[in-house]
Design a protein around this motif. Structure first.
Motif, PDB file in Angstrom:
ATOM      1  N   PRO A  51       0.824  -1.205  -0.005  1.00 20.46           N
ATOM      2  CA  PRO A  51      -0.008  -0.127   0.012  1.00 20.46           C
ATOM      3  C   PRO A  51       0.833   1.291   0.050  1.00 20.46           C
ATOM      4  O   PRO A  51       0.565   2.281  -0.555  1.00 20.46           O
ATOM      5  CB  PRO A  51      -0.735  -0.116   1.333  1.00 20.46           C
ATOM      6  CG  PRO A  51      -0.743  -1.477   1.670  1.00 20.46           C
ATOM      7  CD  PRO A  51       0.429  -2.148   1.231  1.00 20.46           C
ATOM      8  N   TRP A  52       1.908   1.207   0.614  1.00 22.69           N
ATOM      9  CA  TRP A  52       2.733   2.504   0.750  1.00 22.69           C
ATOM     10  C   TRP A  52       3.395   2.776  -0.458  1.00 22.69           C
ATOM     11  O   TRP A  52       3.867   3.926  -0.703  1.00 22.69           O
ATOM     12  CB  TRP A  52       3.959   2.391   1.906  1.00 22.69           C
ATOM     13  CG  TRP A  52       3.321   2.425   3.237  1.00 22.69           C
ATOM     14  CD1 TRP A  52       1.964   2.758   3.499  1.00 22.69           C
ATOM     15  CD2 TRP A  52       3.945   2.045   4.616  1.00 22.69           C
ATOM     16  NE1 TRP A  52       1.930   2.585   5.003  1.00 22.69           N
ATOM     17  CE2 TRP A  52       3.005   2.145   5.354  1.00 22.69           C
ATOM     18  CE3 TRP A  52       5.347   1.616   4.764  1.00 22.69           C
ATOM     19  CZ2 TRP A  52       3.277   2.154   6.906  1.00 22.69           C
ATOM     20  CZ3 TRP A  52       5.519   1.252   6.210  1.00 22.69           C
ATOM     21  CH2 TRP A  52       4.648   1.414   7.024  1.00 22.69           C
ATOM     22  N   LEU A  53       3.539   1.947  -1.684  1.00 26.46           N
ATOM     23  CA  LEU A  53       4.052   2.341  -2.616  1.00 26.46           C
ATOM     24  C   LEU A  53       3.322   3.289  -3.567  1.00 26.46           C
ATOM     25  O   LEU A  53       3.872   4.294  -4.101  1.00 26.46           O
ATOM     26  CB  LEU A  53       4.097   1.056  -3.473  1.00 26.46           C
ATOM     27  CG  LEU A  53       5.213   0.079  -3.449  1.00 26.46           C
ATOM     28  CD1 LEU A  53       5.049  -1.371  -4.295  1.00 26.46           C
ATOM     29  CD2 LEU A  53       6.547   0.604  -3.332  1.00 26.46           C
ATOM     30  N   VAL A  54       1.874   3.384  -3.289  1.00 24.71           N
ATOM     31  CA  VAL A  54       0.880   4.110  -3.837  1.00 24.71           C
ATOM     32  C   VAL A  54       0.643   5.469  -2.746  1.00 24.71           C
ATOM     33  O   VAL A  54       0.620   6.548  -3.127  1.00 24.71           O
ATOM     34  CB  VAL A  54      -0.257   3.735  -4.262  1.00 24.71           C
ATOM     35  CG1 VAL A  54      -1.231   4.876  -4.631  1.00 24.71           C
ATOM     36  CG2 VAL A  54       0.065   2.748  -5.419  1.00 24.71           C
ATOM     37  N   LEU A  55       0.349   5.091  -1.535  1.00 22.61           N
ATOM     38  CA  LEU A  55      -0.018   5.865  -0.539  1.00 22.61           C
ATOM     39  C   LEU A  55       1.123   5.797   0.808  1.00 22.61           C
ATOM     40  O   LEU A  55       0.709   5.150   1.806  1.00 22.61           O
ATOM     41  CB  LEU A  55      -1.257   5.592   0.167  1.00 22.61           C
ATOM     42  CG  LEU A  55      -2.577   5.535  -0.836  1.00 22.61           C
ATOM     43  CD1 LEU A  55      -3.849   4.799  -0.350  1.00 22.61           C
ATOM     44  CD2 LEU A  55      -2.772   6.929  -1.308  1.00 22.61           C
ATOM     45  N   PRO A  56       2.259   6.576   0.355  1.00 15.29           N
ATOM     46  CA  PRO A  56       3.060   6.488   1.538  1.00 15.29           C
ATOM     47  C   PRO A  56       2.678   7.250   2.803  1.00 15.29           C
ATOM     48  O   PRO A  56       1.973   7.983   2.975  1.00 15.29           O
ATOM     49  CB  PRO A  56       4.393   7.129   0.828  1.00 15.29           C
ATOM     50  CG  PRO A  56       3.772   8.181   0.060  1.00 15.29           C
ATOM     51  CD  PRO A  56       2.740   7.389  -0.571  1.00 15.29           C
ATOM     52  N   PRO A  57       3.340   6.621   4.053  1.00 15.83           N
ATOM     53  CA  PRO A  57       2.816   7.224   5.332  1.00 15.83           C
ATOM     54  C   PRO A  57       3.090   8.790   5.319  1.00 15.83           C
ATOM     55  O   PRO A  57       4.034   9.457   4.577  1.00 15.83           O
ATOM     56  CB  PRO A  57       3.827   6.581   6.144  1.00 15.83           C
ATOM     57  CG  PRO A  57       4.515   5.339   5.661  1.00 15.83           C
ATOM     58  CD  PRO A  57       4.395   5.844   4.312  1.00 15.83           C
ATOM     59  N   GLN A  58       2.066   9.550   5.734  1.00 16.97           N
ATOM     60  CA  GLN A  58       2.321  11.035   5.734  1.00 16.97           C
ATOM     61  C   GLN A  58       2.263  11.553   7.308  1.00 16.97           C
ATOM     62  O   GLN A  58       1.597  11.132   8.021  1.00 16.97           O
ATOM     63  CB  GLN A  58       1.194  11.690   5.187  1.00 16.97           C
ATOM     64  CG  GLN A  58       0.877  11.329   3.703  1.00 16.97           C
ATOM     65  CD  GLN A  58       1.797  11.920   2.761  1.00 16.97           C
ATOM     66  OE1 GLN A  58       2.889  12.747   3.211  1.00 16.97           O
ATOM     67  NE2 GLN A  58       1.689  11.665   1.524  1.00 16.97           N
ATOM     68  N   PRO A  59       3.189  12.627   7.766  1.00 16.97           N
ATOM     69  CA  PRO A  59       3.094  13.272   8.697  1.00 16.97           C
ATOM     70  C   PRO A  59       1.779  13.831   9.115  1.00 16.97           C
ATOM     71  O   PRO A  59       1.256  14.535   7.893  1.00 16.97           O
ATOM     72  CB  PRO A  59       4.300  13.934   8.997  1.00 16.97           C
ATOM     73  CG  PRO A  59       4.748  14.349   7.503  1.00 16.97           C
ATOM     74  CD  PRO A  59       4.221  13.021   6.676  1.00 16.97           C
ATOM     75  N   PRO A  60       1.423  14.388  10.171  1.00 17.21           N
ATOM     76  CA  PRO A  60       0.298  15.608  10.179  1.00 17.21           C
ATOM     77  C   PRO A  60       0.995  16.666   9.710  1.00 17.21           C
ATOM     78  O   PRO A  60       2.129  17.026   9.442  1.00 17.21           O
ATOM     79  CB  PRO A  60       0.145  15.490  11.815  1.00 17.21           C
ATOM     80  CG  PRO A  60       1.272  14.946  12.576  1.00 17.21           C
ATOM     81  CD  PRO A  60       2.025  13.976  11.436  1.00 17.21           C
TER      82      PRO A  60
END
Lengths: 236, 68
Positions: free
Chosen positions: A108-117
């Motif tokens: 999933p992170w390949l398309v939607l990588p983790p985002q900080p607030p």
């Protein structure tokens, strides 16, 4: 027998969860809260709970996250797929942990990588959830195909088998090519976003590795699964 | 399909494990286990009740899941 597996999976999961809870307590909470200072609006109105509540609940969430992985992956999936997972001992556990990471996070992170607030994403929450779920399914499929590739290349050189296992990973390029653009905007410096992202990645890797390690340390059942299987195997 | 792989894994295969689970577990047991896992996942990730959702805010970010 099956409950043995469930019990060991849960124990390994709690152990991994405690380590991950410690990670949330020492790194996750402070890093996330610090980056919140870049946040302009949180979907209308601030959080409804105190910062202390968020801190404590998030640590607890981390422990339960580990328990969830332990029970689902090592309590349930491992019971059924143990004969099919490549390797033995700790290698077998790490293979399953790698498959779990790929399914839950990696793909999933390949398309939607983790985002900080403090970083706003253009795609809506519903759209992102649908993509996340689809990518989890693809991650699981890739992991299963890699396992099958390993089995099908039996009697070949180890390098050939590892190469065959890596082939299904190419499938992950497909959603990356076709995913809708998700431009982000926010005041968080790019280097800080990258640092946050990799912190999250390493956090999840440590969680999976700890569960796998503790599970291997707990050992196998005293009796193999088939020992008291006293009915004939019917292959009709 | 009926080739060497079948005989090689005859001692212990995924099929055996499924049979083993069928023989030793009851339906309600399986239902409870699956429900617990689902409930845990749902609570951690999808509950939108503001109190619970905001409490787990740092956890979700730390785990790489963003929903705002």
């Amino acid at each position: 027998m099956a409950t043995d597996y469930l019990e060991r999976g849960a124990m390994a999961g709690v152990a991994g969860g405690l380590v991950y809870g410690l990670f949330v307590a020492t790194v996750g909470n402070a890093f996330t809260a610090g980056l919140e200072t870049f946040e302009h609006s949180h979907g209308g109105g601030g959080p409804v709970v105190s910062e202390l509540t968020t801190t404590v609940a998030s640590i607890g969430g981390g422990v339960l996250w580990g328990l969830l992985f332990g029970v689902a992956a090592f309590g349930m999936v491992y019971f059924f797929l143990e004969p099919a997972i490549p390797g033995s001992g700790a290698t077998k556990r790490l293979a399953l942990a790698g498959a779990g990471f790929l399914t839950v996070s990696g793909a999933p992170w390949l398309v939607l990588p983790p985002q900080p607030p403090g970083v706003e994403q253009a795609l809506g929450t519903e759209t992102r959830l649908a993509w996340y779920a689809g990518l989890m399914a693809l991650g699981a499929l890739v992991a299963v195909l890699a396992g099958l590739a390993y089995q099908r290349t039996d009697h070949h050189h180890t390098a050939v088998r590892l190469g065959a296992m890596a082939l299904p990973l190419a499938l992950l390029a497909v959603p990356v090519m076709f995913a809708p653009a998700n431009p982000v905007h926010g005041d968080v410096p790019a280097a800080l976003v990258a640092a946050y992202r990799w912190t999250v990645v390493f956090g999840q890797l440590v969680l999976w590795a700890t569960i796998a390690g503790v599970h291997a340390w707990l050992g196998d059942s005293d009796t193999p699964a088939t020992d008291d299987l006293d009915y004939p195997a019917t292959a009709d | 399909m009926q080739k060497d792989t079948d005989t090689k894994h005859a001692a212990d295969s995924v099929y055996d494990r499924i049979e083993r689970a069928k023989a030793s577990l009851t339906g309600p047991q399986i239902a409870i286990a699956v429900a617990l896992v689902a409930a845990l996942g749902f609570t951690l990730l999808f509950v939108q009740d503001p109190m619970l959702h905001d409490s787990l805010h740092n956890f979700r970010h730390s785990a790489g899941i963003t929903c705002h």
